[in-house]
Design an enzyme around this catalytic site. Sequence first.
Site: not given
Length: 118
Positions: A36, A107-109
Site C-alpha cells: 500500500d 482489494h483485500l488489506h
Amino acid sequence: ENVNFSENETVFGSILRGESPASVISESANVLVFHDRLPRAPLHALAIPKRFIKSVFYLTEDDLPLLEEMETMGLDVVKKYYPDAYRRKDFILCFHVPPFNSVDHLHLHIMAPASEMG
C-alpha cells in the site's frame, strides 16, 4: 483468466496495465499483491483480483475460489515477512465496504503486526 485491463479505469487498472508503479510482493494468474502506498502498519499490502470487481457488493458465489486465493496469498505474505505476527495472530485481513473504500476495485488489506498500526 484472460483479463482486459483497459476497461478498468481505477488506479489499480493503471497498475495492472503497468502504467503506474507498484511494489509487487507476489502475483498469480488471478491476483496481484503489492505494498500500500500509504501504509498503516509495518506491513500493509493489498491483494487485488486482476479481473475488475467494483466492490464486495459485486461478488457472486462463483467468486469464492478467487476470495480464497486472495486470502491464501495474504496469509502467505504475513507468514513470510512477519512470522511472529502470524503465529500470534497479530494481523488483519479485511475489505472496506463502500462508501468507506478509497478505490472502486475490490482489494483485500493485509496488515501486520496489527498491534503496531498507526
